[in-house]
Design a protein around this motif. Sequence first.
Motif, PDB file in Angstrom:
ATOM      1  N   ILE A 116       0.837  -1.208   0.000  1.00 27.60           N
ATOM      2  CA  ILE A 116       0.000   0.000   0.000  1.00 27.60           C
ATOM      3  C   ILE A 116       0.870   1.255   0.000  1.00 27.60           C
ATOM      4  CG2 ILE A 116      -1.610   1.383   1.386  1.00 27.60           C
ATOM      5  CD1 ILE A 116      -2.879  -1.284   2.268  1.00 27.60           C
ATOM      6  N   ILE A 117       1.889   1.279   0.853  1.00 27.56           N
ATOM      7  CA  ILE A 117       2.732   2.473   0.973  1.00 27.56           C
ATOM      8  C   ILE A 117       3.643   2.641  -0.242  1.00 27.56           C
ATOM      9  CG2 ILE A 117       4.602   3.529   2.303  1.00 27.56           C
ATOM     10  CD1 ILE A 117       3.291   2.451   4.818  1.00 27.56           C
ATOM     11  N   GLY A 195       0.784  13.071  -1.554  1.00 24.28           N
ATOM     12  CA  GLY A 195      -0.461  12.427  -1.138  1.00 24.28           C
ATOM     13  C   GLY A 195      -0.321  11.740   0.201  1.00 24.28           C
ATOM     14  N   LEU A 196      -1.349  10.977   0.564  1.00 29.31           N
ATOM     15  CA  LEU A 196      -1.350  10.272   1.843  1.00 29.31           C
ATOM     16  C   LEU A 196      -2.274   9.054   1.738  1.00 29.31           C
ATOM     17  CD1 LEU A 196      -1.446  11.960   5.332  1.00 29.31           C
ATOM     18  CD2 LEU A 196      -2.535   9.762   4.909  1.00 29.31           C
ATOM     19  N   PRO A 197      -1.708   7.868   1.469  1.00 28.19           N
ATOM     20  CA  PRO A 197      -2.541   6.666   1.355  1.00 28.19           C
ATOM     21  C   PRO A 197      -3.170   6.276   2.691  1.00 28.19           C
ATOM     22  CG  PRO A 197      -0.218   6.086   1.299  1.00 28.19           C
ATOM     23  CD  PRO A 197      -0.283   7.584   1.232  1.00 28.19           C
ATOM     24  N   VAL A 234      -9.607  -1.595   1.247  1.00 28.52           N
ATOM     25  CA  VAL A 234      -9.712  -0.584   0.199  1.00 28.52           C
ATOM     26  C   VAL A 234      -8.796   0.582   0.550  1.00 28.52           C
ATOM     27  CG1 VAL A 234     -11.258   0.944  -1.094  1.00 28.52           C
ATOM     28  CG2 VAL A 234     -12.110  -1.249  -0.229  1.00 28.52           C
ATOM     29  N   SER A 235      -7.963   0.994  -0.396  1.00 27.19           N
ATOM     30  CA  SER A 235      -6.979   2.047  -0.131  1.00 27.19           C
ATOM     31  C   SER A 235      -7.176   3.225  -1.075  1.00 27.19           C
ATOM     32  CB  SER A 235      -5.553   1.497  -0.298  1.00 27.19           C
ATOM     33  OG  SER A 235      -5.340   0.372   0.533  1.00 27.19           O
ATOM     34  N   TRP A 236      -7.204   4.408  -0.478  1.00 28.04           N
ATOM     35  CA  TRP A 236      -7.295   5.655  -1.234  1.00 28.04           C
ATOM     36  C   TRP A 236      -6.084   6.514  -0.937  1.00 28.04           C
ATOM     37  CZ3 TRP A 236     -11.158   7.291  -4.639  1.00 28.04           C
ATOM     38  CH2 TRP A 236     -12.301   6.509  -4.699  1.00 28.04           C
ATOM     39  N   ASN A 237      -5.587   7.196  -1.964  1.00 24.11           N
ATOM     40  CA  ASN A 237      -4.564   8.222  -1.790  1.00 24.11           C
ATOM     41  C   ASN A 237      -5.220   9.541  -2.161  1.00 24.11           C
ATOM     42  OD1 ASN A 237      -2.327   9.823  -1.580  1.00 24.11           O
ATOM     43  ND2 ASN A 237      -1.069   8.683  -3.029  1.00 24.11           N
ATOM     44  N   GLU A 238      -5.782  10.199  -1.135  1.00 24.16           N
ATOM     45  CA  GLU A 238      -6.604  11.384  -1.320  1.00 24.16           C
ATOM     46  C   GLU A 238      -7.801  11.022  -2.215  1.00 24.16           C
ATOM     47  OE1 GLU A 238      -3.793  14.448  -2.437  1.00 24.16           O
ATOM     48  OE2 GLU A 238      -3.230  14.736  -0.340  1.00 24.16           O
ATOM     49  N   GLY A 243      -6.013   0.877  -4.569  1.00 21.07           N
ATOM     50  CA  GLY A 243      -6.000  -0.571  -4.395  1.00 21.07           C
ATOM     51  C   GLY A 243      -7.228  -1.112  -3.703  1.00 21.07           C
ATOM     52  N   MET A 244      -7.582  -2.348  -4.090  1.00 20.79           N
ATOM     53  CA  MET A 244      -8.656  -3.077  -3.423  1.00 20.79           C
ATOM     54  C   MET A 244      -8.231  -4.539  -3.374  1.00 20.79           C
ATOM     55  SD  MET A 244     -12.708  -3.373  -4.392  1.00 20.79           S
ATOM     56  CE  MET A 244     -12.996  -1.650  -4.063  1.00 20.79           C
ATOM     57  N   GLN A 245      -7.988  -5.017  -2.172  1.00 17.70           N
ATOM     58  CA  GLN A 245      -7.498  -6.381  -1.997  1.00 17.70           C
ATOM     59  C   GLN A 245      -8.525  -7.214  -1.233  1.00 17.70           C
ATOM     60  OE1 GLN A 245      -4.110  -4.326  -0.239  1.00 17.70           O
ATOM     61  NE2 GLN A 245      -2.750  -5.744  -1.291  1.00 17.70           N
ATOM     62  N   LYS A 246      -8.815  -8.396  -1.758  1.00 15.77           N
ATOM     63  CA  LYS A 246      -9.821  -9.266  -1.135  1.00 15.77           C
ATOM     64  C   LYS A 246      -9.164 -10.547  -0.661  1.00 15.77           C
ATOM     65  CE  LYS A 246     -14.562 -10.874  -1.632  1.00 15.77           C
ATOM     66  NZ  LYS A 246     -14.355 -12.221  -1.120  1.00 15.77           N
ATOM     67  N   PHE A 247      -9.513 -10.944   0.567  1.00 16.53           N
ATOM     68  CA  PHE A 247      -8.938 -12.134   1.189  1.00 16.53           C
ATOM     69  C   PHE A 247     -10.069 -13.030   1.688  1.00 16.53           C
ATOM     70  CE2 PHE A 247      -6.271  -8.428   1.847  1.00 16.53           C
ATOM     71  CZ  PHE A 247      -5.028  -8.832   1.379  1.00 16.53           C
TER      72      PHE A 247
END
Length: 285
Positions: A116-117, A195-197, A234-238, A243-247
């Motif tokens: 993510i980072i 930005g800032l995830p 679910v990851s947003w950068n602003e 990204g969207m990761q499903k487990f």
Amino acid sequence: MHDGMHGIYKVLHPDKYFNDYLTEDNRPDGRKFNDHRNVKLNVNCIGTSETSAVVKCGNTTVICGIQLELVTPKPEEPDLGFMIVNVEMPSMSSNKIRPGPPSDHAQVINNVVSDIILNSKCVDLKDLCIVHDKLAWVLHCDAICMDNDGSLVDACVIGLMTCLKTLSLPTVKFDPETEEIKVDEVERIPLKISGLPVATSFCLLEQNKRIITLTEPTSFEEEMCGGVGAHLIVSWNESLLIGMQKFGGCNLTPENQKEAMKIAKIRSKLIHDIIDTCIKNKSKK
């Protein structure tokens, strides 16, 4: 029901205890399905790191810090520095974790946080290069979980991004003839952050022919939903979805996906404001 009876009921009949709440559109900790947990953040509270942060999301508590190292860049990438993300989950963080080598789940958490980072490109690795093919910074970004009560990825990303936003790099002078390195700890340059995830975890559960999405699940909710962690991150950068990761978990319908993306985007803005406010308040002291 008395708190003591609640505890006994939860231990003896965890599934029924959990489903009784869901049937009433509530959760055991009093939240609604889409409610996030309270966030507490302390900036630069550890003197042994270049920069640090302690973050608490609900009961999940993580200590983060960054250490610096000077190295030679890779021959195939002579203009790039390095950023290494490491997440540790010691046995004291949860009664489900055994002493010894990292479990498969711990390694997954580490990889997800790192992805993510790094994939957000919030740090340009070219900014970490001091001299082409000769000298570059390594950012050792460490996160240690002190209490894992679910949604650990979310807390680690908040803590590490807070550290990166408050990091400044010492000025370095390099003599190409003697290869002598002089580091000035006083004169420092703030690290550029783009930005800032922000990551938001969800658990998915099918009940009475409906799929329930639980925002920022606790460890008990993660367990009751049939997993060792969140089903969806679910990851947003602003304003950018990164990204969207499903487990595992049940199938994700378009409606559930849209709802999760919307909730994560709103929470991303909230976390952004929390981090900025904490950093500003710290700088005033």
